[in-house]
Motif scaffolding. Sequence first.
Motif, PDB file in Angstrom:
ATOM      1  N   THR A   1     -22.695  -5.853 -15.346  1.00  0.00           N
ATOM      2  CA  THR A   1     -21.300  -5.769 -16.162  1.00  0.00           C
ATOM      3  C   THR A   1     -21.792  -5.239 -17.894  1.00  0.00           C
ATOM      4  O   THR A   1     -21.099  -4.308 -18.099  1.00  0.00           O
ATOM      5  CB  THR A   1     -20.463  -6.914 -16.270  1.00  0.00           C
ATOM      6  OG1 THR A   1     -20.241  -7.091 -14.842  1.00  0.00           O
ATOM      7  CG2 THR A   1     -19.382  -6.674 -17.042  1.00  0.00           C
TER       8      THR A   1
ATOM      9  N   GLY B   1      -6.629 -14.767  -5.757  1.00  0.00           N
ATOM     10  CA  GLY B   1      -6.919 -14.341  -7.267  1.00  0.00           C
ATOM     11  C   GLY B   1      -8.320 -13.541  -6.822  1.00  0.00           C
ATOM     12  O   GLY B   1      -8.483 -12.573  -7.699  1.00  0.00           O
ATOM     13  N   VAL B   2      -9.075 -14.063  -6.049  1.00  0.00           N
ATOM     14  CA  VAL B   2     -10.315 -13.076  -5.962  1.00  0.00           C
ATOM     15  C   VAL B   2      -9.899 -11.604  -5.189  1.00  0.00           C
ATOM     16  O   VAL B   2     -10.342 -10.713  -5.486  1.00  0.00           O
ATOM     17  CB  VAL B   2     -11.270 -13.752  -4.795  1.00  0.00           C
ATOM     18  CG1 VAL B   2     -12.327 -12.882  -4.357  1.00  0.00           C
ATOM     19  CG2 VAL B   2     -11.657 -15.179  -5.609  1.00  0.00           C
TER      20      VAL B   2
ATOM     21  N   ALA C   1      -7.075 -10.003  -5.487  1.00  0.00           N
ATOM     22  CA  ALA C   1      -6.581  -9.132  -6.708  1.00  0.00           C
ATOM     23  C   ALA C   1      -7.673  -8.664  -7.674  1.00  0.00           C
ATOM     24  O   ALA C   1      -7.431  -7.461  -7.859  1.00  0.00           O
ATOM     25  CB  ALA C   1      -5.553 -10.021  -7.219  1.00  0.00           C
ATOM     26  N   SER C   2      -8.526  -9.329  -8.105  1.00  0.00           N
ATOM     27  CA  SER C   2      -9.468  -8.947  -8.962  1.00  0.00           C
ATOM     28  C   SER C   2     -10.153  -7.892  -8.419  1.00  0.00           C
ATOM     29  O   SER C   2     -10.749  -6.908  -8.823  1.00  0.00           O
ATOM     30  CB  SER C   2     -10.484 -10.205  -9.697  1.00  0.00           C
ATOM     31  OG  SER C   2     -11.005 -11.061  -8.511  1.00  0.00           O
TER      32      SER C   2
ATOM     33  N   LEU D   1      -8.633  -4.804  -8.308  1.00  0.00           N
ATOM     34  CA  LEU D   1      -8.649  -4.178  -9.551  1.00  0.00           C
ATOM     35  C   LEU D   1      -9.927  -3.529  -9.931  1.00  0.00           C
ATOM     36  O   LEU D   1      -9.988  -2.457 -10.655  1.00  0.00           O
ATOM     37  CB  LEU D   1      -8.398  -5.407 -10.574  1.00  0.00           C
ATOM     38  CG  LEU D   1      -8.231  -4.825 -12.040  1.00  0.00           C
ATOM     39  CD1 LEU D   1      -7.342  -3.923 -12.497  1.00  0.00           C
ATOM     40  CD2 LEU D   1      -8.294  -6.411 -13.032  1.00  0.00           C
ATOM     41  N   TRP D   2     -11.161  -4.284  -9.643  1.00  0.00           N
ATOM     42  CA  TRP D   2     -12.473  -3.613  -9.697  1.00  0.00           C
ATOM     43  C   TRP D   2     -12.405  -2.468  -8.970  1.00  0.00           C
ATOM     44  O   TRP D   2     -13.011  -1.540  -9.497  1.00  0.00           O
ATOM     45  CB  TRP D   2     -13.461  -4.612  -9.143  1.00  0.00           C
ATOM     46  CG  TRP D   2     -14.847  -4.280  -9.443  1.00  0.00           C
ATOM     47  CD1 TRP D   2     -15.616  -4.412 -10.451  1.00  0.00           C
ATOM     48  CD2 TRP D   2     -15.700  -3.511  -8.413  1.00  0.00           C
ATOM     49  NE1 TRP D   2     -16.765  -4.027 -10.259  1.00  0.00           N
ATOM     50  CE2 TRP D   2     -16.726  -3.364  -9.074  1.00  0.00           C
ATOM     51  CE3 TRP D   2     -15.444  -3.128  -7.120  1.00  0.00           C
ATOM     52  CZ2 TRP D   2     -18.011  -2.635  -8.256  1.00  0.00           C
ATOM     53  CZ3 TRP D   2     -16.318  -2.392  -6.553  1.00  0.00           C
ATOM     54  CH2 TRP D   2     -17.744  -2.230  -7.190  1.00  0.00           C
TER      55      TRP D   2
ATOM     56  N   SER E   1     -12.377  -5.501 -15.534  1.00  0.00           N
ATOM     57  CA  SER E   1     -12.276  -6.032 -14.403  1.00  0.00           C
ATOM     58  C   SER E   1     -13.512  -6.668 -13.735  1.00  0.00           C
ATOM     59  O   SER E   1     -13.270  -7.722 -12.852  1.00  0.00           O
ATOM     60  CB  SER E   1     -12.200  -4.674 -13.446  1.00  0.00           C
ATOM     61  OG  SER E   1     -13.086  -3.993 -13.297  1.00  0.00           O
ATOM     62  N   ASN E   2     -14.590  -6.422 -14.200  1.00  0.00           N
ATOM     63  CA  ASN E   2     -15.864  -7.323 -13.950  1.00  0.00           C
ATOM     64  C   ASN E   2     -15.703  -8.686 -14.285  1.00  0.00           C
ATOM     65  O   ASN E   2     -15.987  -9.398 -13.551  1.00  0.00           O
ATOM     66  CB  ASN E   2     -16.978  -6.651 -14.272  1.00  0.00           C
ATOM     67  CG  ASN E   2     -17.590  -5.514 -13.395  1.00  0.00           C
ATOM     68  OD1 ASN E   2     -17.624  -5.410 -12.155  1.00  0.00           O
ATOM     69  ND2 ASN E   2     -18.248  -4.408 -13.997  1.00  0.00           N
TER      70      ASN E   2
ATOM     71  N   LYS F   1     -13.014 -10.176 -14.906  1.00  0.00           N
ATOM     72  CA  LYS F   1     -11.934 -10.719 -14.265  1.00  0.00           C
ATOM     73  C   LYS F   1     -12.581 -11.403 -12.861  1.00  0.00           C
ATOM     74  O   LYS F   1     -12.143 -12.382 -12.431  1.00  0.00           O
ATOM     75  CB  LYS F   1     -10.764  -9.956 -14.069  1.00  0.00           C
ATOM     76  CG  LYS F   1      -9.522 -10.263 -13.167  1.00  0.00           C
ATOM     77  CD  LYS F   1      -8.883 -11.608 -13.747  1.00  0.00           C
ATOM     78  CE  LYS F   1      -7.676 -11.865 -13.179  1.00  0.00           C
ATOM     79  NZ  LYS F   1      -6.977 -12.991 -13.301  1.00  0.00           N
ATOM     80  N   VAL F   2     -13.418 -10.485 -12.118  1.00  0.00           N
ATOM     81  CA  VAL F   2     -13.861 -10.880 -10.825  1.00  0.00           C
ATOM     82  C   VAL F   2     -14.713 -12.175 -11.054  1.00  0.00           C
ATOM     83  O   VAL F   2     -14.733 -12.958 -10.192  1.00  0.00           O
ATOM     84  CB  VAL F   2     -14.566  -9.490 -10.504  1.00  0.00           C
ATOM     85  CG1 VAL F   2     -15.666 -10.168  -9.034  1.00  0.00           C
ATOM     86  CG2 VAL F   2     -13.806  -8.555  -9.946  1.00  0.00           C
TER      87      VAL F   2
ATOM     88  N   GLU G   1     -12.488 -15.236 -11.585  1.00  0.00           N
ATOM     89  CA  GLU G   1     -11.855 -15.644 -10.265  1.00  0.00           C
ATOM     90  C   GLU G   1     -12.954 -16.044  -9.247  1.00  0.00           C
ATOM     91  O   GLU G   1     -12.641 -17.040  -8.604  1.00  0.00           O
ATOM     92  CB  GLU G   1     -11.025 -14.430  -9.700  1.00  0.00           C
ATOM     93  CG  GLU G   1     -10.019 -13.954 -10.559  1.00  0.00           C
ATOM     94  CD  GLU G   1      -8.801 -15.183 -10.434  1.00  0.00           C
ATOM     95  OE1 GLU G   1      -8.599 -15.996  -9.603  1.00  0.00           O
ATOM     96  OE2 GLU G   1      -8.106 -15.290 -11.592  1.00  0.00           O
TER      97      GLU G   1
END
Length: 122
Positions: A17, A53-54, A56-57, A60-61, A97-98, A100-101, A104
């Motif tokens: 990241t 949550g995982v 969704a993230s 997004l990624w 996004s990374n 956020k991953v 989560e």
Amino acid sequence: RSILPFSLFMVTLSFVTLNKVVTAQYFAWYLVLLPLVYPWVAEPGNAAAASPGVRASVALWVLAQLNWLFWAYLYEFEGVESVLPAVFASSVLFVASNAKVMVELGKSYSRRRGCAKLKLKE
């Protein structure tokens, strides 16, 4: 169970990241660790499903990755220099996004392991 696979996955993901160069080779570095980590981030009682949550993230990624690839393709292969601001903006979105991953996955992993929240002393 050891937390080593999860730790290696998170360190590798954070390295990729925050690296200033993004190539497909780097994705392979942490994707090979994903099968070792997935059972710990899947929903309890349903090993085939990750937490909302995982999911969704990760969605997004994927969108951030596709967005970045589009603008980077225009710049690198088509020679359109006017897209540099879009490349920068999509790079920022990709890093976010990374992150956020990682957040989560960390939350999901902590829930599965039964970890208590850390309390800071004041």
